[in-house]
Design a protein around this motif. Sequence first.
Motif, PDB file in Angstrom:
ATOM      1  N   ASN A  85       0.818  -1.359   0.057  1.00 23.97           N
ATOM      2  CA  ASN A  85       0.093  -0.575  -0.402  1.00 23.97           C
ATOM      3  C   ASN A  85       1.250   1.328   0.009  1.00 23.97           C
ATOM      4  O   ASN A  85       1.976   1.292   0.087  1.00 23.97           O
ATOM      5  N   GLU A 106      -5.353   4.923   0.063  1.00 24.74           N
ATOM      6  CA  GLU A 106      -5.599   4.187   0.729  1.00 24.74           C
ATOM      7  C   GLU A 106      -7.028   4.018   0.604  1.00 24.74           C
ATOM      8  O   GLU A 106      -7.245   2.399   0.284  1.00 24.74           O
ATOM      9  N   GLN A 109      -7.838   2.619  -3.662  1.00 23.92           N
ATOM     10  CA  GLN A 109      -7.588   1.705  -3.307  1.00 23.92           C
ATOM     11  C   GLN A 109      -8.285   0.714  -3.665  1.00 23.92           C
ATOM     12  O   GLN A 109      -8.821  -0.434  -4.208  1.00 23.92           O
ATOM     13  N   SER A 110      -8.404   0.987  -2.456  1.00 26.81           N
ATOM     14  CA  SER A 110      -9.678  -0.090  -0.771  1.00 26.81           C
ATOM     15  C   SER A 110     -10.824  -0.369  -2.334  1.00 26.81           C
ATOM     16  O   SER A 110     -11.454  -1.773  -2.735  1.00 26.81           O
ATOM     17  N   GLU A 111     -11.544   0.572  -2.333  1.00 24.95           N
ATOM     18  CA  GLU A 111     -12.465   0.925  -2.860  1.00 24.95           C
ATOM     19  C   GLU A 111     -12.818  -0.204  -4.589  1.00 24.95           C
ATOM     20  O   GLU A 111     -13.347  -0.434  -4.621  1.00 24.95           O
ATOM     21  N   ASP A 113      -9.814  -2.260  -5.569  1.00 30.78           N
ATOM     22  CA  ASP A 113      -9.962  -3.507  -4.958  1.00 30.78           C
ATOM     23  C   ASP A 113     -10.898  -4.097  -5.572  1.00 30.78           C
ATOM     24  O   ASP A 113     -11.289  -5.282  -5.616  1.00 30.78           O
TER      25      ASP A 113
END
Length: 150
Positions: A85, A106, A109-111, A113
């Motif tokens: 990350n 982050e 990125q998480s959303e 992913d």
Amino acid sequence: MSLNTVTAPAAVEITLDEAKSLLARAVEERGAGYTYQMLTIDEQSLCAYFDPKTKAPSCIVGQVLAYKGVTYDDLAGQEVNTYANIEALNDQGVVKVDNDTQALLEIAQSEQDAGMPWGRAVEEALATYEGRAQAYEEDGYDDPSLAYWF
């Protein structure tokens, strides 16, 4: 006889305002409905900042990094190229981000992913970040950058 020394490149600084602007740019260029497809690397599905085959930016944070001048070769040979990350990049001196910027990137990125289209991923990241910052401020904390960590 002189010794040859290798100087590591300076960390690329990304401010919160830059991160917001560059995330919006990525959405504008790819389209709000663009959904990131994980890359298969060593028989694993991974989000990669840069595609190791083409060396082009791949995921949404990879786009942000590329806009700031980071290349595949800057990350090649490091684990951070495929699955770390933004905190790992910060710790390794590749980028310099504060807690706010790290949180926003982050979350985006998480959303992404999780399969969310980029336009919605950025909207959700901004709303989540702003909501956490506001909640933290309302709870009496002086430093809204801590909003990510509650």
